[in-house]
Design an enzyme around this catalytic site. Structure first.
Site, PDB file in Angstrom:
ATOM      1  N   LYS A 262     -50.126  50.162  60.507  1.00  0.00           N
ATOM      2  CA  LYS A 262     -49.871  49.589  59.018  1.00  0.00           C
ATOM      3  C   LYS A 262     -48.589  49.621  58.626  1.00  0.00           C
ATOM      4  O   LYS A 262     -47.789  50.678  58.656  1.00  0.00           O
ATOM      5  CB  LYS A 262     -50.875  50.580  58.070  1.00  0.00           C
ATOM      6  N   ASP A 267     -46.342  51.057  48.236  1.00  0.00           N
ATOM      7  CA  ASP A 267     -47.582  50.874  47.583  1.00  0.00           C
ATOM      8  C   ASP A 267     -47.790  51.415  46.274  1.00  0.00           C
ATOM      9  O   ASP A 267     -47.857  52.716  46.037  1.00  0.00           O
ATOM     10  CB  ASP A 267     -48.675  51.502  48.588  1.00  0.00           C
ATOM     11  N   LYS A 274     -51.907  53.067  41.133  1.00  0.00           N
ATOM     12  CA  LYS A 274     -51.862  54.480  41.489  1.00  0.00           C
ATOM     13  C   LYS A 274     -51.343  55.371  40.375  1.00  0.00           C
ATOM     14  O   LYS A 274     -50.647  54.955  39.600  1.00  0.00           O
ATOM     15  CB  LYS A 274     -50.819  54.873  42.691  1.00  0.00           C
ATOM     16  N   ASP A 285     -45.660  54.962  53.332  1.00  0.00           N
ATOM     17  CA  ASP A 285     -46.850  54.174  53.595  1.00  0.00           C
ATOM     18  C   ASP A 285     -46.875  53.446  54.630  1.00  0.00           C
ATOM     19  O   ASP A 285     -48.165  52.767  55.348  1.00  0.00           O
ATOM     20  CB  ASP A 285     -47.368  53.559  52.491  1.00  0.00           C
ATOM     21  N   ASP A 344     -56.007  49.254  45.848  1.00  0.00           N
ATOM     22  CA  ASP A 344     -55.277  50.256  46.302  1.00  0.00           C
ATOM     23  C   ASP A 344     -55.835  50.644  47.863  1.00  0.00           C
ATOM     24  O   ASP A 344     -55.229  51.397  48.479  1.00  0.00           O
ATOM     25  CB  ASP A 344     -55.400  51.334  45.486  1.00  0.00           C
ATOM     26  N   GLU A 346     -55.347  48.514  50.387  1.00  0.00           N
ATOM     27  CA  GLU A 346     -54.636  47.458  50.868  1.00  0.00           C
ATOM     28  C   GLU A 346     -54.552  47.636  52.553  1.00  0.00           C
ATOM     29  O   GLU A 346     -54.322  46.493  53.019  1.00  0.00           O
ATOM     30  CB  GLU A 346     -53.395  47.395  50.182  1.00  0.00           C
ATOM     31  N   ARG A 348     -56.596  48.626  54.840  1.00  0.00           N
ATOM     32  CA  ARG A 348     -57.362  47.959  55.919  1.00  0.00           C
ATOM     33  C   ARG A 348     -57.469  46.685  55.602  1.00  0.00           C
ATOM     34  O   ARG A 348     -57.762  45.943  56.728  1.00  0.00           O
ATOM     35  CB  ARG A 348     -58.750  48.592  55.486  1.00  0.00           C
TER      36      ARG A 348
END
Length: 494
Positions: A262, A267, A274, A285, A344, A346, A348
């Site tokens: 990833k 993010d 968030k 992230d 949020d 994101e 996956r």
């Protein structure tokens, strides 16, 4: 002119193995196990001071002998590899403090016992190299690294064996440090183009390793709807990085291993934004992507005879008028559609595209993805253990054993089929955030894109970041999973 971030990769302490101390070095470092029971050099010490309980030999305990000689003693505890890692980290931090205080590089000769084994030396070197890691962006010059640490063992033949083990540990430490560098780099510098270009630049230095960076036009032409949706809210467009290691003499029985990481360079959570508290940590992230990049660079440098491809979908998840929305339906590479329920989640979305690309275009034998994916794993396993989901017992065992070998803890989690139906959507093929246990359902979502291949999902949301120094880990990005991935690939060479 100062660069906006420190040099990548960050320099680490040099470690060497020899059969005699240096004449010009500082007084030696004497090792002691719990008790304390002293190793070589201990018989020359006046140990009366230990009777007062000022030194017990516990792992990482270090002090200067109060006899004016400058000799330092270092505890190795019960002698487990974890104890030796902790000892190495403690020593290198002391040497760093002394180097800064004296404005010169302080060296050390560590006197090893004759019965030291390879695992202990590997652990000691990992601690020495990683315990002193620092990533700072300041107006001041970086403090000088300690000088070379020499590990002294009496037997010449054994010294050569241990030197090879130390070199292997140094490679593992360098992989971890680079993964930390990439994750620690602030996101005003680290946009998708920077991350992809930096990885490609590093790959260009390794013979036999190729790097390809795809832009948003290529992503659109190939139907990478997940990456484009997540990256659509940012002015800095997404990228897709592919690193390919094809050994000159691959083992015929070895699989083609595809690693997917990833690569969310920041993010915000998107429209499902968030909380402000902790959002600054989202520069890390892309820790999964950093681990994958570092791992394949190390595999290639070591010329392991296993074909490995690394895929890193890279995007920023921002809030704007062009951001994707809850309720959207996104079409991934290969055609599968996803109903978005939380922007949020994101990670996956971008991993689904990369997994589908691997299955459809690369003919992998083994798939492993790595991601800071769910807060559920932090709740379940805490901050020092990675979550492991796998469709193959053999693959799960390889990953767990690899982690034990390099000092990274994994705990296998269940792929609970009773929750599989929750992944189905009424308006699309699959649903992004189905109800149920968050880590499990996220893994089940990703499994939809693996076509039944042997696959493991590594959720590193907990151990990818540290809030304090401990053992060889320092505050900030930890580089977790990079060493495990290298050792996993190595298992296919045996």
């Amino acid at each position: 002119m100062r660069t906006p971030v420190p040099t990548v990769p960050t320099p680490l302490v040099d470690v060497e193995v020899a059969t005699a101390p240096r004449r010009s070095a500082s007084p030696p470092v004497v090792l002691a196990s719990t008790g304390p029971v002293f190793g070589p050099g201990g018989d020359a010490l006046d140990t009366a001071w230990t009777e007062r309980g000022e030194f017990t030999g516990e792992a990482g305990e270090t002090t200067e002998v109060p006899d004016g000689s400058g000799t330092r003693v270092l505890g190795t505890g019960a002698g487990r590899p974890a104890d030796w890692r902790r000892a190495g980290a403690a020593l290198t931090r002391v040497l760093a403090e002394l180097s800064e205080k004296r404005s010169q590089r302080v060296t050390a000769d560590v006197l090893l016992p004759d019965d030291v084994d390879a695992a202990q030396v590997r652990a000691l070197v990992l601690g020495l190299l990683l315990g002193g890691y620092r990533f700072r962006v300041t107006a001041r010059d970086a403090p000088a690294l300690p000088g070379t640490v020499r590990l002294v063992v009496s037997d010449l033949g054994y010294a050569e064996v241990l030197a090879a083990e130390a070199a292997r540990a140094a490679e593992a430490a360098a992989a971890t440090a680079l993964a930390r560098d990439l994750a620690n780099t602030p996101s005003n510098v680290k946009d998708p183009q920077w991350l992809a270009a930096t990885a490609a630049k590093l790959a260009d230095r390794v013979p036999g390793l190729s790097a390809t960076v795809r832009d948003e036009k290529w992503l659109a032409s190939r139907g990478f709807g997940g990456v484009l949706a997540v990256g659509g809210g940012s002015e800095r467009p997404p990228r897709f990085l592919e690193l390919v290691w094809k050994p000159a003499q691959p083992r015929p029985e070895s699989p083609h291993v595809v690693l997917v990481g990833k690569g969310i360079t920041f993010d915000t959570g998107g429209i499902s934004i968030k909380p402000a508290d902790g959002m600054h940590l989202m520069r890390t992230d892309m820790a999964g992507g950093g681990a994958v990049i570092s791992a394949v660079l190390t595999v290639a440098r070591r010329a392991l005879p296993v074909r490995v491809t690394a895929l890193v979908p890279i995007a920023e998840n921002h809030v704007s008028g062009s951001a994707y929305r809850p309720g959207d339906v996104v079409r991934h590479h290969g055609g599968t559609t996803t109903e978005v329920t939380n922007t949020d989640a994101e990670g996956r979305m971008v991993l689904a595209d990369a997994l589908a690309y691997a299955v459809g275009d690369l003919a992998p034998d083994v798939l492993v993805d790595v991601a800071t994916l769910t807060g559920a794993m932090k709740v379940s396993l805490g901050l020092r253990t990675g979550g492991l989901f796998a469709t193959s017992d053999d693959l799960a065992e390889r990953i767990t054993s690899a982690g034990e070998h390099v000092g990274e803890a994994w705990w296998r989690m269940p792929l609970l089929d009773e929750h599989a139906d929750a992944v189905r959507s009424d308006v699309a093929d699959v649903r992004q955030c189905p109800p149920g246990p968050g880590g499990v359902t996220a893994a089940l979502f990703l499994r939809e894109f693996t076509a039944g291949l042997p696959w493991a999902h590594l959720d590193i949301a907990g151990p990818a970041r540290a809030t304090e120094d401990y053992d060889e880990v320092v505050e900030g990005a930890t580089g977790f999973a990079a060493r495990t991935l290298v050792t996993l690939v190595e298992t296919y060479t045996r």
